[in-house]
Design a protein around this motif. Structure first.
Motif, PDB file in Angstrom:
ATOM      1  N   HIS A   1       0.841  -1.204   0.000  1.00 20.30           N
ATOM      2  CA  HIS A   1       0.000   0.000   0.000  1.00 20.30           C
ATOM      3  C   HIS A   1       0.877   1.255   0.000  1.00 20.30           C
ATOM      4  O   HIS A   1       0.712   2.149  -0.833  1.00 20.30           O
ATOM      5  CB  HIS A   1      -0.900  -0.055   1.246  1.00 20.30           C
ATOM      6  N   MET A   2       1.825   1.291   0.915  1.00 23.71           N
ATOM      7  CA  MET A   2       2.672   2.489   1.019  1.00 23.71           C
ATOM      8  C   MET A   2       3.571   2.644  -0.206  1.00 23.71           C
ATOM      9  O   MET A   2       3.816   3.757  -0.660  1.00 23.71           O
ATOM     10  CB  MET A   2       3.507   2.429   2.297  1.00 23.71           C
ATOM     11  N   GLN A   3       4.021   1.507  -0.737  1.00 23.61           N
ATOM     12  CA  GLN A   3       4.878   1.553  -1.918  1.00 23.61           C
ATOM     13  C   GLN A   3       4.119   2.160  -3.111  1.00 23.61           C
ATOM     14  O   GLN A   3       4.669   2.983  -3.847  1.00 23.61           O
ATOM     15  CB  GLN A   3       5.335   0.132  -2.261  1.00 23.61           C
ATOM     16  N   GLY A   4       2.862   1.753  -3.253  1.00 21.14           N
ATOM     17  CA  GLY A   4       2.046   2.287  -4.352  1.00 21.14           C
ATOM     18  C   GLY A   4       1.825   3.782  -4.223  1.00 21.14           C
ATOM     19  O   GLY A   4       1.846   4.519  -5.212  1.00 21.14           O
ATOM     20  N   ILE A   5       1.626   4.236  -3.002  1.00 23.12           N
ATOM     21  CA  ILE A   5       1.404   5.672  -2.783  1.00 23.12           C
ATOM     22  C   ILE A   5       2.723   6.437  -2.949  1.00 23.12           C
ATOM     23  O   ILE A   5       2.763   7.496  -3.580  1.00 23.12           O
ATOM     24  CB  ILE A   5       0.797   5.923  -1.384  1.00 23.12           C
ATOM     25  N   ALA A   6       3.794   5.872  -2.410  1.00 24.74           N
ATOM     26  CA  ALA A   6       5.104   6.538  -2.512  1.00 24.74           C
ATOM     27  C   ALA A   6       5.489   6.713  -3.978  1.00 24.74           C
ATOM     28  O   ALA A   6       6.008   7.768  -4.365  1.00 24.74           O
ATOM     29  CB  ALA A   6       6.163   5.736  -1.774  1.00 24.74           C
ATOM     30  N   ALA A   7       5.197   5.687  -4.799  1.00 29.30           N
ATOM     31  CA  ALA A   7       5.534   5.789  -6.219  1.00 29.30           C
ATOM     32  C   ALA A   7       4.703   6.884  -6.886  1.00 29.30           C
ATOM     33  O   ALA A   7       5.217   7.687  -7.658  1.00 29.30           O
ATOM     34  CB  ALA A   7       5.298   4.448  -6.903  1.00 29.30           C
ATOM     35  N   LYS A   8       3.438   6.916  -6.556  1.00 23.73           N
ATOM     36  CA  LYS A   8       2.560   7.931  -7.149  1.00 23.73           C
ATOM     37  C   LYS A   8       2.980   9.342  -6.724  1.00 23.73           C
ATOM     38  O   LYS A   8       2.938  10.274  -7.507  1.00 23.73           O
ATOM     39  CB  LYS A   8       1.116   7.651  -6.714  1.00 23.73           C
ATOM     40  N   GLN A   9       3.368   9.471  -5.457  1.00 20.46           N
ATOM     41  CA  GLN A   9       3.766  10.782  -4.930  1.00 20.46           C
ATOM     42  C   GLN A   9       5.235  11.093  -5.224  1.00 20.46           C
ATOM     43  O   GLN A   9       5.708  12.173  -4.900  1.00 20.46           O
ATOM     44  CB  GLN A   9       3.556  10.830  -3.403  1.00 20.46           C
ATOM     45  N   GLN A  10       5.948  10.114  -5.764  1.00 17.63           N
ATOM     46  CA  GLN A  10       7.392  10.214  -6.010  1.00 17.63           C
ATOM     47  C   GLN A  10       8.170  10.549  -4.739  1.00 17.63           C
ATOM     48  O   GLN A  10       9.036  11.409  -4.724  1.00 17.63           O
ATOM     49  CB  GLN A  10       7.658  11.229  -7.122  1.00 17.63           C
ATOM     50  N   PHE A  11       7.804   9.860  -3.664  1.00 18.55           N
ATOM     51  CA  PHE A  11       8.539  10.001  -2.397  1.00 18.55           C
ATOM     52  C   PHE A  11       9.814   9.166  -2.478  1.00 18.55           C
ATOM     53  O   PHE A  11       9.777   8.011  -2.915  1.00 18.55           O
ATOM     54  CB  PHE A  11       7.704   9.485  -1.215  1.00 18.55           C
TER      55      PHE A  11
END
Lengths: 243, 479
Positions: free
Chosen positions: A218-228
């Motif tokens: 879950h966090m990986q998907g969001i981090a990728a989208k947010q480019q964190f």
């Protein structure tokens, strides 16, 4: 000791390297590790969505597949909790396999009581304490409770040479995954994920690690989208690093 | 796949500054609560004791109700019984009419909210004035509470100033308020100074205390042994409401009973610490008998509580003492606000109470939970909140409120997970999904794609790696 390896469906399909690490780690500790090939899923996705009755056959098969082992070990806190706590409830009776199912961290910490590990991982990692690991399996003391503080995952990670383990502010607040919650409540789920990621990143860690790939996914998907700028690694991969 | 809660929450989270403020406010209350809980070495024992006392009382409710009402009558209190909201409202109106009451001042009561008392009385030409500051602000603004303990915490001081101006409260009390602070009226008003606004409210409420003919309170606890009613407030408004008017009406749900003062000691130590992070509420008021020459009435309200008592899965909600801690800790509540829920009590306890009240409306809140179980661990009486939410989800299909898409996905998973061969062949096919253009996967998985990128399937699943001989030695051992 005969150990049955349970590799939950999404680890199987998306993160097989977590399964491989778990296997290597367990065999390196001198255990007989078996992998019953007709295993599939623990049933949690249906249960959390409100359809645990659709998991009845699967629960039955899980018991038949795994009951012969001394322990059933899974590298996933949430799936382990679902098997141990919910399977007997769905089956309507005690389940032998479920009672012997433990998360990898529990197995190493409580059953094998390992005191040292041969792995090296010279990096700073931020530990993600998954809700079901904390509050259903007791991998660490929940921050809400006034009980002696402990964290089994952290204890194990600190045996790894060269590692620096930190925890984010609000160390056991939910990341917002929750299975179908993440699509049904996409706004809140994403916001929870972003907030959690910011706190992990604020520690200055290179990696987020945890005992549950579903939170990491879950966090990986969001981090990728947010480019964190943060990397993800499962606890099993660190504990077996260099094997 | 979107409930009413989800739709409203999706709107709420769009204003990042607002949602961050809301989250931080309630998280700070959780932190204060933690600090208090960690200061009391026997904290977990207190929780267990409180849970057991509530369980004991609720499972012997008829006996304790008889004892309580007999003792209250002996103290000169008039006791009434209401089976539902309509009966309750009618009893209140009758008492008020018998005493020719034109204005009623009220301290905070969630029960009156539950029964719709205010609107009912207003429609019968009785002026109703909320005296809890937060409740009064909301009443003047015409909006419902968004939290049961801190009902107006989502309102800014600028909004309060605007509301007070609209209602003539600053015009009437502003000068006195400014003088009491030795300050400049224009400046204080322009700055929406919190102390200034509070003083305006104080003078405004004082006028109402002095002119009301009846004061109504809720009840945090009813003590069976003595017939006492205990009311906890931070503003002293329950005391003001009951010290001046000659008539005091207590509205009390039948689950508020505890056996005795020894039990009271347990709850007194838990309630404020857990709810707001205070060692105690500023005022803990004990009412036993009417003031000389005055009348005191207690209305014991069922309104569905006996049905809950007979509900095997959900009776534990009756243990709740409305401290609000489950809301403060709930990561979903903090990021979606009280108004995203369809029931007037939001958060984990509200999801459950709402379903018990009317599942046809409130099934919409069952999605508002990631099953993180934090609420279970803050609850001072150990209500199994997340387990109950999980159970409600299992019942939605038979209540005809299951989401069709979730049902279809679950059925699809059942087919795959029940058939190991189908499962492994799906695994082999899955990586092809990685090569489907993003705009197609994005469309198919819209809700996931809203916040995430699409996860990549591994080229080879663990199953395949194992078959190919992850460890040849181990493979021979495998059956």
């Amino acid at each position: 000791m005969k150990v049955g390896l349970f590799i939950p469906c999404y680890v199987d399909a998306l993160y097989p390297e977590v399964g491989v690490s778990t296997y290597k780690l367990l065999t390196s500790l001198g255990l007989d590790v078996y992998y019953p090939e007709s295993q599939t899923c623990c049933g949690q996705p249906m249960g959390n969505a409100g359809f645990q009755d659709k998991a009845d056959k699967l629960v039955d098969r899980f018991d038949k597949l795994f009951r012969e082992f001394d322990y059933v070990v899974a590298p996933s806190a949430s799936c382990t909790a679902y098997v141990r706590i919910f399977h007997p409830q769905i089956a309507g009776h005690e389940c032998e396999a479920a009672s012997k199912t433990v998360d990898l961290v529990e197995f190493l910490h409580d059953v094998l009581k390992v005191q040292s590990l041969p792995s090296k991982f010279p990096h700073k990692v931020s530990l993600h304490n998954s809700c079901h690991g904390v509050r259903e399996l007791g991998l660490s003391s929940p921050t809400e409770r006034n009980i002696p503080q402990f964290n089994k995952t952290k204890t194990l990670l600190n045996m790894v040479e060269g590692i620096t383990v930190v925890e984010p502010e609000r160390p056991d607040e939910c990341c917002g995954f929750g299975g179908m919650f993440s699509i049904e409540e996409k706004g809140v789920s994403t916001k929870m994920g972003i907030d959690k990621l910011r706190r992990h990143i604020a520690t200055g860690a290179e990696y987020i690690t945890g005992p549950d790939s579903s939170c990491l996914m879950h966090m990986q998907g969001i981090a990728a989208k947010q480019q964190f700028p943060i990397k993800f690694i499962h606890v099993a991969q660190i504990l077996s690093h260099g094997l | 796949m979107s409930t009413l809660h989800a739709k409203r929450a999706n709107e709420f989270v769009k204003d990042t500054a607002k949602v961050d403020r809301h989250d931080a406010t309630f998280w700070s209350v959780r932190m204060k609560r933690d600090a208090m809980a960690h200061e009391v070495p026997e904290w977990e024992n207190l929780r267990e004791a409180a849970s057991q006392i509530k369980k004991h009382t609720i499972t012997r409710l008829a006996d304790y109700l008889e004892k309580f009402s007999a003792n209250a009558r002996r103290n000169g209190v008039k006791v009434h019984w209401a089976k539902d909201a309509d009966e309750y409202n009618a009893i209140v109106l009758q008492i008020l009419r018998e005493h020719e009451v034109k204005k009623l001042v009220k301290s905070k009561s969630m029960l009156t909210e539950e029964c719709g008392l205010n609107d009912f009385l207003i429609s019968h030409d009785i002026e109703v004035v909320e005296t809890d500051l937060g409740e009064r602000i909301l009443q003047l603004m015409g909006v419902p509470p968004s939290h049961i303990v801190m009902p107006a915490i989502h309102i800014t001081r600028e909004q309060v100033a605007e509301c007070f101006r609209k209602n003539g409260i600053i015009q009437k009390n502003g000068l006195q308020a400014a003088e009491s602070m030795h300050g400049d009226l224009q400046k204080l008003e322009a700055e929406s100074d919190p102390t200034f606004l509070t003083r305006c409210a104080r003078y405004h409420l004082r006028d109402n205390f002095l002119t009301a003919q009846c004061g109504m309170t809720g009840a945090n606890f009813g003590i069976a042994e003595t017939g006492d009613v205990v009311v906890c407030t931070n503003e002293g408004n329950a005391d003001m409401s009951t010290s001046i008017p000659p008539l005091h009406i207590v509205s009390m749900g039948i689950e508020k009973l505890i056996p005795d003062y020894e039990s009271m000691g347990v709850f007194q130590r838990l309630l404020a610490r857990n709810g707001t992070g205070q060692a105690t509420t500023v005022y803990t008021s004990h009412f036993r008998r009417p003031r000389p020459g005055c009348e005191m009435h207690i209305i014991l309200v069922d309104n569905g509580r006996s049905d809950i008592l007979g509900n095997e899965d959900h009776w534990q909600t009756l243990k709740c003492m409305r401290c609000g801690a489950c809301m403060n800790t709930c990561p979903v509540y903090r990021r979606s606000g009280g108004y995203s829920y369809t029931y007037f009590i939001p958060g984990p306890i509200g999801i459950n109470l709402g379903m018990l009240k009317s599942s046809d409306v409130n099934y919409n809140n069952c999605s508002a939970c990631s099953l993180c179980c934090s609420c279970d661990n803050v609850c001072p009486v150990k209500v199994d909140l997340s387990t109950q939410i999980y159970k409600w989800r299992q019942q939605l299909d038979s209540l005809h409120h299951a989401d069709p898409l979730k049902k279809a996905i679950s059925q699809g998973m059942k087919v795959i997970f029940d058939n190991p061969r189908l499962y492994t062949s799906s695994l082999r096919m899955a990586p092809i999904g990685n090569y489907v253009p993003k705009w197609i996967t994005g469309m198919a998985m819209e809700p996931w794609y809203y916040g995430h990128t699409i996860p990549q399937f591994a080229k080879k699943s663990f199953h395949q790696l194992w078959k190919e001989g992850l460890d040849d030695d181990a493979k021979t051992k495998n059956k």
